[in-house]
Design a protein around this motif. Structure first.
Motif, PDB file in Angstrom:
ATOM      1  N   PRO A  43       5.811  -1.043  12.284  1.00 33.73           N
ATOM      2  CA  PRO A  43       5.313   0.250  11.782  1.00 33.73           C
ATOM      3  C   PRO A  43       5.836   0.525  10.383  1.00 33.73           C
ATOM      4  CG  PRO A  43       7.089   0.597  13.335  1.00 33.73           C
ATOM      5  CD  PRO A  43       6.833  -0.885  13.331  1.00 33.73           C
ATOM      6  N   GLY A  44       5.068   1.253   9.606  1.00 33.11           N
ATOM      7  CA  GLY A  44       5.453   1.550   8.227  1.00 33.11           C
ATOM      8  C   GLY A  44       5.657   3.034   8.003  1.00 33.11           C
ATOM      9  N   ALA A  45       6.253   3.347   6.863  1.00 35.10           N
ATOM     10  CA  ALA A  45       6.463   4.738   6.444  1.00 35.10           C
ATOM     11  C   ALA A  45       6.189   4.831   4.949  1.00 35.10           C
ATOM     12  CB  ALA A  45       7.887   5.193   6.757  1.00 35.10           C
ATOM     13  N   CYS A  46       5.564   5.924   4.520  1.00 39.41           N
ATOM     14  CA  CYS A  46       5.222   6.094   3.112  1.00 39.41           C
ATOM     15  C   CYS A  46       6.490   6.163   2.260  1.00 39.41           C
ATOM     16  CB  CYS A  46       4.404   7.366   2.914  1.00 39.41           C
ATOM     17  SG  CYS A  46       2.771   7.328   3.684  1.00 39.41           S
ATOM     18  N   ASN A  55       0.823  -1.211   0.000  1.00 41.20           N
ATOM     19  CA  ASN A  55       0.000   0.000   0.000  1.00 41.20           C
ATOM     20  C   ASN A  55       0.863   1.269   0.000  1.00 41.20           C
ATOM     21  OD1 ASN A  55      -2.257  -1.631   0.080  1.00 41.20           O
ATOM     22  ND2 ASN A  55      -2.462  -1.508   2.293  1.00 41.20           N
ATOM     23  N   PHE A  56       1.969   1.228  -0.779  1.00 44.70           N
ATOM     24  CA  PHE A  56       2.882   2.366  -0.922  1.00 44.70           C
ATOM     25  C   PHE A  56       3.519   2.753   0.416  1.00 44.70           C
ATOM     26  CE2 PHE A  56      -0.055   2.750  -4.488  1.00 44.70           C
ATOM     27  CZ  PHE A  56       0.821   2.863  -5.552  1.00 44.70           C
ATOM     28  N   ALA A  57       3.656   1.793   1.304  1.00 41.61           N
ATOM     29  CA  ALA A  57       4.331   2.012   2.581  1.00 41.61           C
ATOM     30  C   ALA A  57       5.440   0.982   2.727  1.00 41.61           C
ATOM     31  CB  ALA A  57       3.350   1.903   3.754  1.00 41.61           C
ATOM     32  N   VAL A  58       6.571   1.400   3.287  1.00 38.35           N
ATOM     33  CA  VAL A  58       7.716   0.524   3.497  1.00 38.35           C
ATOM     34  C   VAL A  58       7.665   0.008   4.926  1.00 38.35           C
ATOM     35  CG1 VAL A  58      10.220   0.346   3.470  1.00 38.35           C
ATOM     36  CG2 VAL A  58       9.071   1.856   1.858  1.00 38.35           C
ATOM     37  N   PHE A  59       7.799  -1.323   5.069  1.00 36.19           N
ATOM     38  CA  PHE A  59       7.804  -1.941   6.386  1.00 36.19           C
ATOM     39  C   PHE A  59       9.165  -2.595   6.594  1.00 36.19           C
ATOM     40  CE2 PHE A  59       3.436  -1.644   5.061  1.00 36.19           C
ATOM     41  CZ  PHE A  59       2.816  -1.144   6.194  1.00 36.19           C
ATOM     42  N   PRO A  60       9.830  -2.324   7.728  1.00 34.35           N
ATOM     43  CA  PRO A  60      11.203  -2.805   7.923  1.00 34.35           C
ATOM     44  C   PRO A  60      11.256  -4.294   8.210  1.00 34.35           C
ATOM     45  CG  PRO A  60      10.406  -1.742   9.911  1.00 34.35           C
ATOM     46  CD  PRO A  60       9.332  -1.550   8.877  1.00 34.35           C
ATOM     47  N   GLU A  61      12.442  -4.827   8.077  1.00 36.04           N
ATOM     48  CA  GLU A  61      12.690  -6.223   8.429  1.00 36.04           C
ATOM     49  C   GLU A  61      12.339  -6.431   9.893  1.00 36.04           C
ATOM     50  OE1 GLU A  61      16.251  -8.662   6.940  1.00 36.04           O
ATOM     51  OE2 GLU A  61      16.850  -7.960   8.913  1.00 36.04           O
ATOM     52  N   THR A  62      11.564  -7.489  10.186  1.00 35.46           N
ATOM     53  CA  THR A  62      11.038  -7.702  11.533  1.00 35.46           C
ATOM     54  C   THR A  62      11.172  -9.170  11.920  1.00 35.46           C
ATOM     55  OG1 THR A  62       9.422  -5.931  11.190  1.00 35.46           O
ATOM     56  CG2 THR A  62       9.003  -7.440  13.004  1.00 35.46           C
ATOM     57  N   ALA A  63      11.786  -9.411  13.068  1.00 35.56           N
ATOM     58  CA  ALA A  63      11.914 -10.776  13.575  1.00 35.56           C
ATOM     59  C   ALA A  63      10.575 -11.266  14.099  1.00 35.56           C
ATOM     60  CB  ALA A  63      12.971 -10.835  14.671  1.00 35.56           C
ATOM     61  N   THR A  64      10.359 -12.581  14.034  1.00 34.07           N
ATOM     62  CA  THR A  64       9.106 -13.158  14.511  1.00 34.07           C
ATOM     63  C   THR A  64       9.034 -13.094  16.025  1.00 34.07           C
ATOM     64  OG1 THR A  64      10.091 -15.360  14.547  1.00 34.07           O
ATOM     65  CG2 THR A  64       8.968 -14.690  12.538  1.00 34.07           C
ATOM     66  N   GLY A  65       7.846 -13.378  16.559  1.00 32.93           N
ATOM     67  CA  GLY A  65       7.618 -13.299  17.991  1.00 32.93           C
ATOM     68  C   GLY A  65       8.089 -14.528  18.733  1.00 32.93           C
ATOM     69  N   ALA A  66       7.793 -14.535  20.027  1.00 32.03           N
ATOM     70  CA  ALA A  66       8.282 -15.608  20.898  1.00 32.03           C
ATOM     71  C   ALA A  66       7.518 -16.909  20.707  1.00 32.03           C
ATOM     72  CB  ALA A  66       8.187 -15.163  22.363  1.00 32.03           C
ATOM     73  N   GLU A  67       6.277 -16.838  20.253  1.00 31.63           N
ATOM     74  CA  GLU A  67       5.457 -18.030  20.067  1.00 31.63           C
ATOM     75  C   GLU A  67       5.145 -18.209  18.586  1.00 31.63           C
ATOM     76  OE1 GLU A  67       4.886 -20.000  22.490  1.00 31.63           O
ATOM     77  OE2 GLU A  67       5.604 -18.702  24.112  1.00 31.63           O
TER      78      GLU A  67
END
Length: 927
Positions: free
Chosen positions: A220-223, A200-212
């Motif tokens: 969070p994203g940025a346009c 949706n024209f937003a950049v989302f950073p590399e994110t590690a998965t959760g504990a479960e």
């Protein structure tokens, strides 16, 4: 919806970046000795070997199967966790079949154990931590899929295990051998993460998965550049498999920029094109009569001589002023002039042309024409004419006038020049006098009418005389007389006869219009009769006043008699008219009663305080405490009951709502609806007594008994709830808060619908009965249908949506719907057609029924009677419950396609046939 279609929808995967794995440690790339710690030294041994591609690798082996009571430990070096919460371990190993080893004791094993130990630094020694299960944490016992014989090449097994949450700086892995002959070929430690992506024209950073495995981590994203936010907040959820899901919020390209690179960038419009508003539309060529030579233009300026109106959108063509109107035709009628014309030859490229008429009076001495006086009537108006016709009245006789007819459009005010117009010069004629205002009767005799009137307001000259026209009412023949002045006596009339009279004035220009017809009557010869006629209005008035007094007395008597009757009896009698048909009872809203005591006594039994004994407090409700107690009424056995109390210091509104719930429950009588025993309204505190449900609320009961029930028992629970809701729906009753927390369970697993605090009466007087809640009403978002959230419209169909959520709660043993997602994110996901996935080991037919309940179009959802029928068929044919879905409840699924990154395993062809037969036999419901 057929099962083939449903399986096709679940197999559609939206194009997204796949999950990324990052390695923390991999022993197969070691080029020197690993030198991991072993205990005892006679246990694990490090050896060199080759993998399948003959590349050298370092492995560990152990094979002390001939010695009993083996306990061999192998520990890796310290592995930093790099801030991740959950890690995965891939083990490649081979194990020899114990049966292929001759002459060994019974202690030979074909498994080994995997442990880990967390630490804030590389502090482990040969003796610390101690070589035992505690302080190590066991991950799993690892067993091979295939073992090998001595003369057969070793078969390599691959196993992956995960563990977490991790909280310290790093960890060690440990392997325990209890008597196996095996080789640990390689160990890889890695974690999963969602890679950087654009949605949706937003950049989302590399994110590690959760504990479960079921955790959802918010990123969070940025346009992207040249994009702006259109809804916030911008975020994606990273699931346990390292896949993105449920985008929330969005950006869009700014004005002057269009989507590019498969909707991941916003590029500027090229010269000669523009885009005037934000959005995903492409740039457009400049409209006619405009141009631009710059990049990233959000508007194309107009060329010289062309304009845009203030109300024109930037993508409108530039236009110019219209030419003058054509073919003006005038008609003179004394001092009135009618003008008609045709539209301009050139409208300037617009369709909003209107016309203005300017009236000028010109004198005979050749002086300049001046604007007409305000008393000139121009109909329908002077300015802003849409029709091409106008009439001018009240002009002066024998006067020359000049009329300008201007054609203007939306850009006429933008041009520096004056509007273009057509001119017509006209001279008026002599006008006849205007009509006489009214005629008055001065005196009436048996054969004479004496009349008078005022001269016309506009005589338009000298009045020569007046013509009086009269005739008997109802007769066609009329007579006329003339008078030089504004009065006359008309003689020779018949006595006691009504006459119609009209008067008009005459000048040199002719007669004017007649006055409005007036009725006058001559008198009779009998004066006594005249006296009676004079007194007739007084006689009629007196009689009317007496009649009013009599009627008032009768009404007062009726009202007094009605007040002596029981108010509740009258109101209940009126409400009985709401029955749909004889013998079919409909729910009556107690909030329509002015007095809540009257409603509660209508539908609930008053219990004496001596019959109730409160034993202990078991919970808290909205209005006070909930207690367990005993009820002993004359002629009945003592029963355990639940007692709701109204806390002290209550307001009148709280008391009304508290008793309102009892008035609701008192109307229901069904084995799957909570039973009201009675109320105590004359005691302090006020009490509501209901049957006692030993196992409490269904959601907490399921969580306490996770996995203990058979599928048949779960379907039986669902069938009971559906039966209760069918009963309520048949009574035209909407619950509005159907959820597992509001279902009570007794010792026999009988479920009963309860908690009627949010419920209201459903009026079925219209073809589409709904209840519209107040703006301040609380809505349980996770259980509520989208139309009820958006428009506050609650129906039995919205209760069906809630029932689908209850089904999901039951099959998942009380798991929270949508897990830890926020309410706003839940509404966004549902609006985007995401639906809850099947819980673990959920029969496919049950999840299909859930999806039926969650159809967006409420009229296509099943009725409760259909749901009960479907569940009955499932209970009679238990084989239909054996085909289960292969997904787990960690991801949402999407109608018409799965979530980004969500993969649902497909059934083979034989399973497809089985499911199709089951669905056709048990689910006669459209989606």
């Amino acid at each position: 919806m057929t099962m083939d279609y449903l399986l096709w929808m679940c197999s559609v995967v939206l194009p997204v970046v796949l999950a990324v794995e990052e390695t923390l440690m991999d022993s197969k790339w070691a080029t020197t000795e690993l030198s991991w710690t072993t205990f005892p030294e006679s246990g694990w041994e490090e050896v060199s070997g080759y993998d399948d591609s003959m590349s050298p690798i370092r492995t560990y082996q152990v094979c002390n199967v001939r010695s009993p009571n083996q306990n061999n430990w192998l520990r890796t070096d310290f592995i930093p966790r790099k801030g991740v919460l959950r890690v995965y371990v891939e083990l490649k190993f081979s194990v020899r079949d114990c049966a292929s080893i001759p002459n060994i004791p019974g202690s030979c094993k074909e498994t080994f154990n995997l442990f880990y130990y967390e630490s804030d630094g590389d502090t482990a020694t040969e003796s610390s931590p101690l070589w035992r299960e505690n302080p190590y944490v066991k991950v799993d016992t690892i067993a091979p899929d295939e073992s090998f014989f001595l003369l057969v090449a070793g078969r390599i097994n691959t196993k992956v295990r995960s563990f977490g949450p991790l909280s310290k700086a790093g960890f060690y892995l440990a392997f325990q051998d209890l008597g196996a002959c095996m080789s640990l070929i390689s160990v890889q430690v890695f974690f999963k993460k969602c890679s950087t992506t654009i949605a949706n024209f937003a950049v989302f950073p590399e994110t590690a998965t959760g504990a479960e495995a079921t955790s959802l981590v918010i990123a969070p994203g940025a346009c992207v550049s040249n994009a702006q936010e259109v809804s916030v907040p911008l975020k994606l959820y990273c699931n346990g498999d390292g896949e993105w899901m449920v985008p929330v919020g969005s950006c869009t390209c700014m004005p002057g920029f269009e989507p590019a690179m498969t909707d991941t960038q916003c590029q500027s419009c090229t010269p000669g094109s523009f885009k005037y508003k934000h959005g995903e539309a492409s740039c457009y060529p400049c409209p006619p009569n405009s141009r631009t030579s710059s990049r990233g233009a959000n508007i194309c300026p107009c060329q010289n001589g062309f304009y845009r109106a203030d109300s024109d959108s930037p993508d409108s063509a530039c236009t110019t002023m219209p030419s003058p109107p054509k073919n003006v035709i005038s008609t003179v009628n004394e001092t009135s002039i009618s003008l008609e014309w045709e539209e301009p030859l050139d409208t300037g490229g617009r369709d909003d042309v209107i016309y203005n008429v300017v009236c000028k009076k010109c004198l005979h001495d050749q002086s300049p024409c001046t604007r007409c006086d305000d008393n000139v009537d121009i109909s329908p108006r002077r300015l802003g004419l849409t029709q091409k016709k106008v009439v001018m009245r009240n002009l002066q006789a024998h006067t020359r006038y000049s009329f300008e007819i201007q054609a203007v459009n939306g850009v006429s005010g933008k041009s520096p020049g004056a509007p273009r117009y057509a001119t017509v010069n006209i001279t008026t004629n002599q006008a006849a006098p205007s009509a006489i205002p009214t005629v008055h009767l001065m005196k009436s005799t048996s054969d004479t009418l004496s009349l008078s009137w005022l001269p016309p307001e506009k005589p338009n000259g000298v009045i020569l005389d007046y013509e009086i026209k009269y005739y008997e009412r109802g007769q066609a023949m009329s007579h006329t007389v003339t008078a030089q002045h504004s009065s006359v006596s008309v003689e020779g009339l018949r006595a006691a006869t009504p006459y119609v009279v009209q008067v008009r004035a005459r000048t040199v220009a002719g007669y004017g219009r007649y006055s409005i017809p007036k009725d006058f009557s001559t008198s009779t010869h009998s004066d006594p009769m005249k006296s009676v006629q004079d007194q007739l209005p007084l006689i009629v008035g007196s009689a009317s006043a007496g009649l009013v007094v009599i009627v008032a007395l009768v009404v007062i008597a009726i009202v007094s008699s009605r007040k002596q009757r029981s108010g509740s009896e009258l109101e209940y009698t009126e409400k009985l008219q709401q029955y749909v048909s004889p013998g079919v009872k409909v729910y009556i809203d107690p909030f329509t009663y002015e007095d809540p005591n009257e409603a509660v006594h209508e539908f609930a039994k008053e219990i004496d305080i001596s019959c109730v004994k409160i034993e202990e407090v078991i919970g808290a409700g909205e209005f006070g405490e909930v207690c367990r107690g005993c009820l002993k009424q004359p002629g009945r056995r003592e029963a355990v009951v639940a007692i709701k109390t109204l806390k002290a210091g209550y307001t009148e509104r709280q008391r009304r709502d508290f008793l309102g719930e009892a008035s609701i429950m008192g109307q229901f009588d069904h084995p799957n609806v909570i039973r009201l025993e009675g109320v105590l309204t004359r005691s302090c505190p006020v009490l509501i007594i209901t049957e006692f449900m030993e196992n409490g609320a269904l959601d907490s009961f399921l969580r306490l008994n996770d996995g203990r029930f058979t599928v048949i028992q779960l379907v039986g629970i669902l069938r009971g709830i559906a039966a209760g809701m069918k009963y309520l729906s048949d009574m035209n009753y909407v619950h509005r808060d159907l959820a597992a927390r509001n279902i009570l369970v007794n010792t026999n697993l009988v479920c009963k619908v309860s908690d009627f605090g949010l419920s209201r009466f459903l009026d079925d007087s219209s073809a589409d009965p709904t209840y519209i809640s107040s703006l301040g009403g609380k809505i349980p978002i996770r259980w509520t249908a989208p139309e009820a959230i958006a428009f506050r419209k609650f129906t039995s169909a919205s209760d069906v949506w809630s029932y689908g959520i209850v089904m999901w709660e039951v099959v998942s043993y009380g798991e929270r719907p949508y897990w830890d997602m926020g309410n706003q994110d839940v509404m966004t996901a549902v609006e985007q057609d995401y639906r809850l996935p099947p819980p673990m080991d959920c029969p496919m037919v049950l999840h299909q029924l859930m999806l039926e309940c969650w159809v967006k179009e409420r009229n296509l959802r099943p009725k409760f009677c259909q749901i009960v029928s479907t569940l009955d068929k499932l209970l009679r044919n238990a084989a239909t419950l054996k085909v289960v879905t292969s997904t787990y409840s960690g991801d949402l699924m999407r109608i018409g396609g799965t979530l980004p990154g969500h993969h649902m395993k497909s059934l083979d062809s034989s399973q497809n046939d089985i499911v199709r037969q089951q669905m056709s036999a048990t689910l006669p419901i459209r989606v």
